[in-house]
Design a protein around this motif. Sequence first.
Motif: not given
Length: 158
Positions: A41, A82, A85
């Motif tokens: 991320v 994640k 994301e």
Amino acid sequence: LFQGDLGPFNPGLPVEVPVWLAVNLKQRQKCRLIPPEWMDVEKLEEIRDQERKEDTFTPMPSPYYMELTKLLLNYASDNIPKADEIRTLVKDTWDTRIAKLRLSADSFVRRQEAHAKLDNLTLMEINTTGTFLTQALDHMYKLRTNLQPGEGAHSQDF
């Protein structure tokens, strides 16, 4: 058909294998995939922000960043922290780059330039606008040849 030796693999120890093999093993629940270092991320936020700041195309972490993201998130999202994301960040970066590419192509056609720089573009990005650009150049050529008739050619009535 693949011919060659793969393995032996030791359980629990990471090993680099071709993507096709990793996806195949994952589909058969024989492994856990470890995403590439750039599929993070924070790193992807930096890449997206840099791309938005620059007028030119910035280098991508992989020439296959979009294809790899799609493959790994489709088949191994449970192994990627994640994942949602990451999907959004890669899509945002892609959208920024494609918008930039369309603007560049539009400017290229309007200025009737003879060549264009495609530094840091991936093949998938080039292929996305390739048809548009090819057709635009073809139309420009036809317009130019109609505006500048050759010797002995008669102008056309419209």
